[in-house]
Design a protein around this motif. Structure first.
Motif, PDB file in Angstrom:
ATOM      1  N   ARG A  56      23.141 -26.474 -24.013  1.00 37.87           N
ATOM      2  CA  ARG A  56      23.964 -25.579 -24.849  1.00 37.87           C
ATOM      3  C   ARG A  56      23.382 -25.605 -26.251  1.00 37.87           C
ATOM      4  O   ARG A  56      23.048 -26.674 -26.777  1.00 37.87           O
ATOM      5  N   SER A  57      23.280 -24.436 -26.871  1.00 35.94           N
ATOM      6  CA  SER A  57      22.708 -24.361 -28.215  1.00 35.94           C
ATOM      7  C   SER A  57      23.601 -25.092 -29.214  1.00 35.94           C
ATOM      8  O   SER A  57      24.820 -24.913 -29.213  1.00 35.94           O
ATOM      9  N   GLY A  58      22.988 -25.898 -30.040  1.00 37.45           N
ATOM     10  CA  GLY A  58      23.776 -26.620 -31.046  1.00 37.45           C
ATOM     11  C   GLY A  58      23.064 -26.619 -32.385  1.00 37.45           C
ATOM     12  O   GLY A  58      21.842 -26.564 -32.455  1.00 37.45           O
ATOM     13  N   GLU A 108      35.415 -22.022 -34.081  1.00 37.20           N
ATOM     14  CA  GLU A 108      34.374 -23.001 -33.827  1.00 37.20           C
ATOM     15  C   GLU A 108      34.355 -23.402 -32.349  1.00 37.20           C
ATOM     16  O   GLU A 108      35.291 -23.136 -31.605  1.00 37.20           O
ATOM     17  N   GLY A 109      33.256 -23.997 -31.963  1.00 40.68           N
ATOM     18  CA  GLY A 109      33.151 -24.576 -30.629  1.00 40.68           C
ATOM     19  C   GLY A 109      32.672 -26.002 -30.804  1.00 40.68           C
ATOM     20  O   GLY A 109      32.562 -26.485 -31.939  1.00 40.68           O
ATOM     21  N   CYS A 110      32.388 -26.667 -29.702  1.00 40.99           N
ATOM     22  CA  CYS A 110      31.938 -28.059 -29.784  1.00 40.99           C
ATOM     23  C   CYS A 110      31.216 -28.411 -28.484  1.00 40.99           C
ATOM     24  O   CYS A 110      31.667 -28.039 -27.401  1.00 40.99           O
ATOM     25  N   LEU A 111      30.116 -29.112 -28.605  1.00 38.68           N
ATOM     26  CA  LEU A 111      29.355 -29.486 -27.400  1.00 38.68           C
ATOM     27  C   LEU A 111      30.138 -30.472 -26.530  1.00 38.68           C
ATOM     28  O   LEU A 111      29.843 -30.642 -25.357  1.00 38.68           O
ATOM     29  N   SER A 112      31.165 -31.086 -27.116  1.00 37.98           N
ATOM     30  CA  SER A 112      32.001 -32.022 -26.343  1.00 37.98           C
ATOM     31  C   SER A 112      33.265 -31.366 -25.815  1.00 37.98           C
ATOM     32  O   SER A 112      34.128 -32.039 -25.247  1.00 37.98           O
ATOM     33  N   VAL A 113      33.392 -30.049 -26.010  1.00 40.06           N
ATOM     34  CA  VAL A 113      34.602 -29.326 -25.573  1.00 40.06           C
ATOM     35  C   VAL A 113      34.172 -28.179 -24.671  1.00 40.06           C
ATOM     36  O   VAL A 113      33.535 -27.224 -25.118  1.00 40.06           O
ATOM     37  N   GLN A 152      30.779 -30.480 -42.224  1.00 39.91           N
ATOM     38  CA  GLN A 152      32.179 -30.907 -42.115  1.00 39.91           C
ATOM     39  C   GLN A 152      32.600 -31.110 -40.660  1.00 39.91           C
ATOM     40  O   GLN A 152      33.326 -32.051 -40.336  1.00 39.91           O
ATOM     41  N   HIS A 153      32.078 -30.258 -39.749  1.00 35.47           N
ATOM     42  CA  HIS A 153      32.368 -30.425 -38.314  1.00 35.47           C
ATOM     43  C   HIS A 153      31.815 -31.763 -37.823  1.00 35.47           C
ATOM     44  O   HIS A 153      32.501 -32.511 -37.110  1.00 35.47           O
ATOM     45  N   GLU A 154      30.576 -32.080 -38.241  1.00 34.01           N
ATOM     46  CA  GLU A 154      29.942 -33.334 -37.777  1.00 34.01           C
ATOM     47  C   GLU A 154      30.579 -34.550 -38.429  1.00 34.01           C
ATOM     48  O   GLU A 154      30.808 -35.572 -37.758  1.00 34.01           O
ATOM     49  N   ASP A 156      33.619 -34.813 -39.309  1.00 32.09           N
ATOM     50  CA  ASP A 156      34.877 -35.020 -38.577  1.00 32.09           C
ATOM     51  C   ASP A 156      34.660 -35.880 -37.336  1.00 32.09           C
ATOM     52  O   ASP A 156      35.473 -36.734 -37.003  1.00 32.09           O
ATOM     53  N   HIS A 157      33.539 -35.647 -36.625  1.00 32.76           N
ATOM     54  CA  HIS A 157      33.268 -36.436 -35.418  1.00 32.76           C
ATOM     55  C   HIS A 157      33.168 -37.924 -35.742  1.00 32.76           C
ATOM     56  O   HIS A 157      33.567 -38.774 -34.945  1.00 32.76           O
ATOM     57  N   LEU A 158      32.677 -38.257 -36.928  1.00 34.61           N
ATOM     58  CA  LEU A 158      32.539 -39.687 -37.319  1.00 34.61           C
ATOM     59  C   LEU A 158      33.901 -40.304 -37.627  1.00 34.61           C
ATOM     60  O   LEU A 158      34.040 -41.521 -37.709  1.00 34.61           O
TER      61      LEU A 158
HETATM   62  O1  K2U Z   1      29.264 -31.000 -33.002  1.00 35.52           O
HETATM   63  C1  K2U Z   1      29.050 -30.204 -32.101  1.00 35.52           C
HETATM   64  O2  K2U Z   1      29.734 -30.168 -31.077  1.00 35.52           O
HETATM   65  C2  K2U Z   1      27.984 -29.176 -32.270  1.00 35.52           C
HETATM   66  C3  K2U Z   1      28.559 -27.862 -32.649  1.00 35.52           C
HETATM   67  C4  K2U Z   1      28.650 -27.890 -34.154  1.00 35.52           C
HETATM   68  C5  K2U Z   1      29.438 -26.801 -34.817  1.00 35.52           C
HETATM   69  C6  K2U Z   1      30.334 -26.002 -34.149  1.00 35.52           C
HETATM   70  C7  K2U Z   1      31.040 -25.003 -34.847  1.00 35.52           C
HETATM   71  C8  K2U Z   1      30.864 -24.850 -36.211  1.00 35.52           C
HETATM   72  C9  K2U Z   1      29.969 -25.656 -36.860  1.00 35.52           C
HETATM   73  C10 K2U Z   1      29.270 -26.632 -36.171  1.00 35.52           C
HETATM   74  C11 K2U Z   1      27.623 -26.832 -32.015  1.00 35.52           C
HETATM   75  O3  K2U Z   1      26.603 -26.561 -32.880  1.00 35.52           O
HETATM   76  S1  K2U Z   1      28.449 -25.463 -31.389  1.00 35.52           S
HETATM   77  C12 K2U Z   1      27.309 -24.217 -31.300  1.00 35.52           C
HETATM   78  C13 K2U Z   1      27.128 -23.418 -32.569  1.00 35.52           C
HETATM   79  C14 K2U Z   1      25.943 -22.788 -32.800  1.00 35.52           C
HETATM   80  C15 K2U Z   1      25.759 -22.040 -33.955  1.00 35.52           C
HETATM   81  C16 K2U Z   1      26.773 -21.913 -34.888  1.00 35.52           C
HETATM   82  C17 K2U Z   1      27.976 -22.555 -34.662  1.00 35.52           C
HETATM   83  C18 K2U Z   1      28.166 -23.311 -33.497  1.00 35.52           C
END
Ligand code: K2U
Ligand code: NI
Length: 181
Positions: A56-58, A108-113, A152-154, A156-158
């Motif tokens: 999955r693109s991240g 937003e999305g998340c590679l863990s969701v 800020q998304h990353e 938050d994961h910490l």
């Molecule tokens: O932390 C992760 O799960 C990786 C996410 C980070 C993210 C999600 C939403 C907004 C900001 C950061 C992945 O990168 S989700 C895929 C993606 C790709 C391009 C732009 C936004 C999200």
């Protein structure tokens, strides 16, 4: 090489705990882990590699998403001014931020969701951050736009925070995590 099977999903305890500061100078193991996280992001943005390994693109990946409760994450993206942000960041912190908020259009999305969670995620529009880099140098960056949102998304994961925790106007029941497997 990190692939999707290495990324923990909702319900894994590492996603809900506060990660520990990383000892500097970096151990060989921590360095290897953070470099492989950055490689994952680059691979995930390469169409051939992403298809071949079903990635999955991240644009960001945090160590807790590998079940490693350490305060480090990788980010790899270019902003709307074609400025590249490609970092392994260690013990990152926000040292100041705007009052103004922003959000990613479409949520937003998340590679863990492994599900869609609609709704705007409020983020500071501009942030000043400090961290150590893979080159073991202290870096101070002023971020805005997508780089600021990704940071800020990353971060938050910490701290055991998931993006949907921050979606205010969203019915509670859909924010709950999937039943623990
Ligand atoms: O932390 C992760 O799960 C990786 C996410 C980070 C993210 C999600 C939403 C907004 C900001 C950061 C992945 O990168 S989700 C895929 C993606 C790709 C391009 C732009 C936004 C999200
Ligand atoms: Ni995430």
């Amino acid at each position: 090489m990190i692939t999707m099977k290495d990324i923990v999903r909702e319900g894994h305890p590492a996603l809900r705990e506060v990660s520990q500061e990383v000892q500097l100078p970096l151990s060989a193991e921590d360095r290897q882990t953070l470099e492989s996280m950055l490689d994952f992001l680059k691979n995930s943005q390469n169409p051939e590699t992403a298809e071949k390994y079903e990635l999955r693109s991240g644009v960001g990946l945090a160590a807790p998403q590998l079940g490693i409760k350490k305060r480090m994450f990788a980010m790899h993206l270019t902003d709307d001014r074609e400025q590249e942000y490609s970092y392994g960041l260690i013990n990152p912190k926000i040292v100041s931020h705007s009052v103004e908020l922003t959000h990613l259009e479409g949520g937003e999305g998340c590679l863990s969701v492994d599900r869609e969670v609609p709704g705007s995620v409020p983020r500071y529009a501009r942030i000043t951050i400090e961290a150590a880099t893979l080159e073991e140098e202290k870096v101070k960056l002023r971020l805005r736009g997508l780089p600021a949102i990704v940071f800020q998304h990353e971060l938050d994961h910490l701290n055991g925070v998931m993006f949907y925790d921050r979606i205010e106007d969203y019915e509670d029941e859909l924010k709950k995590e999937l039943p623990k497997l």
